[in-house]
Design an enzyme around this catalytic site. Structure first.
Site, mmCIF file in Angstrom:
data_model
loop_
_atom_site.group_PDB
_atom_site.id
_atom_site.type_symbol
_atom_site.label_atom_id
_atom_site.label_comp_id
_atom_site.label_asym_id
_atom_site.label_seq_id
_atom_site.Cartn_x
_atom_site.Cartn_y
_atom_site.Cartn_z
ATOM 1 N N ARG A 9 19.404 10.507 -19.185
ATOM 2 C CA ARG A 9 19.782 10.861 -20.565
ATOM 3 C C ARG A 9 19.953 12.322 -20.860
ATOM 4 O O ARG A 9 20.392 12.532 -22.002
ATOM 5 C CB ARG A 9 18.803 10.203 -21.683
ATOM 6 C CG ARG A 9 17.568 10.583 -21.603
ATOM 7 C CD ARG A 9 16.576 9.637 -22.194
ATOM 8 N NE ARG A 9 16.755 9.442 -23.480
ATOM 9 C CZ ARG A 9 16.661 10.452 -24.421
ATOM 10 N NH1 ARG A 9 15.972 11.338 -24.363
ATOM 11 N NH2 ARG A 9 16.844 10.076 -25.822
ATOM 12 N N GLU A 59 0.703 -1.216 -0.197
ATOM 13 C CA GLU A 59 -0.071 -0.051 -0.131
ATOM 14 C C GLU A 59 0.821 1.178 -0.033
ATOM 15 O O GLU A 59 0.419 2.441 0.247
ATOM 16 C CB GLU A 59 -0.988 0.080 1.249
ATOM 17 C CG GLU A 59 -1.810 -1.030 1.122
ATOM 18 C CD GLU A 59 -2.855 -1.153 -0.208
ATOM 19 O OE1 GLU A 59 -3.286 -0.082 -0.370
ATOM 20 O OE2 GLU A 59 -2.965 -2.312 -0.597
#
Ligand code: SAH
Length: 244
Positions: free
Chosen positions: A153, A116
């Site tokens: 990146r 949860e």
């Protein structure tokens, strides 16, 4: 840039990071990514990381102490405070702009939830809570990989040709233009003539037009925040004019 990822499923992170652009950047040392098994920061014999929620209800909750211990260990080892990112469907929506901001940090730790989610007190140590979209996946590993990949990146040296990063969708608030490669025709499917023309000025203008037309058609909401040059503003005016 340095990343620490805290997870109960290290293999889910390690294997994807062995491939492609990120794998190469890690081999070269441009990126330093350490995956930390949350169970290593438990103190009981069964290495328990979860417990039942106070107040009752279904599912389990990640205990706070192993996470605090893991963050302490990371800060001690790295000898610097770390910005902690919590993956959560309740977080701020992750975007390219946030990726750009995070790529300027030296060091990030990513927390992968399970069950949860986390004991809410963990939020005390968190600098940003990020969601990868309005849906729920079963753990934070895939979201953490998405965030890590998008941020990494943008770090100089990770992607070979930096132009491909600056031309990507969203980097200036526009979608990318369409790409083609050989052969020039497959049956009736032809590469647009302009791309075969060798006329670089024409090609540049065609690409601008296509990027704008795609954005206008698919994601007009992006155009409000887009950074456009004079030529692009002109093309956009024509496109809008042509539509009505
Ligand atoms: N009950 C929680 C969801 C738990 S999902 C809630 O409704 O907020 C289990 C874990 O998966 C989360 O702790 C988080 O780490 C990750 N997760 C699931 N969906 C996500 C999303 N859209 N973005 C980021 N992380 C997500």
């Amino acid at each position: 840039m340095t990343f620490d990822i805290i997870t109960i499923f290290p293999a889910m992170i390690e294997e994807p990071l062995r491939n492609g652009i990120l794998g190469r950047a890690i081999d070269r040392g441009t990126l330093d990514v350490k995956v930390r098994d949350l169970r290593d920061f438990t103190t009981d014999r069964h290495r328990v990381v979860d417990d039942a929620p106070y107040g009752g209800g279904p599912g389990m909750v990640l205990k706070p102490e192993p996470i605090f211990r893991a963050l302490d260990a990371i800060e001690t080892e790295r000898r610097a405070p770390v910005s902690v990112i919590l993956t959560s469907p309740q977080g701020r929506r992750f975007t390219q702009t946030i990726a750009q901001q995070l790529s300027r940090e030296a060091h990030l730790a990513l927390l992968c939830g399970r069950y949860e989610g986390f004991d809410d007190r963990v939020r005390e140590r968190v600098s940003a809570e990020l969601s990868i979209g309005d849906f729920v996946v079963s753990g934070g590993e895939l979201p953490a990989l998405v965030i890590l990949d998008a941020v990494a990146r943008l770090v100089p040296g990770v992607v070979g040709d930096e132009r491909s990063v600056t031309e990507d969708s969203f980097s200036r608030g526009l979608l990318d233009f369409p790409q083609f490669t050989r052969p020039p025709e497959i049956g009736t499917l032809r590469v647009p003539d302009v791309l075969l023309s060798g006329n670089h000025a024409e090609i540049r203008r065609w690409r601008k037009r296509e990027a704008l037309a795609r954005t206008l058609e698919r994601r007009p909401d992006l155009l409000d925040g887009a950074v456009l040059d004079d030529e692009e503003r002109e093309i956009l005016k024509e496109l809008r004019h042509g539509r009505h």
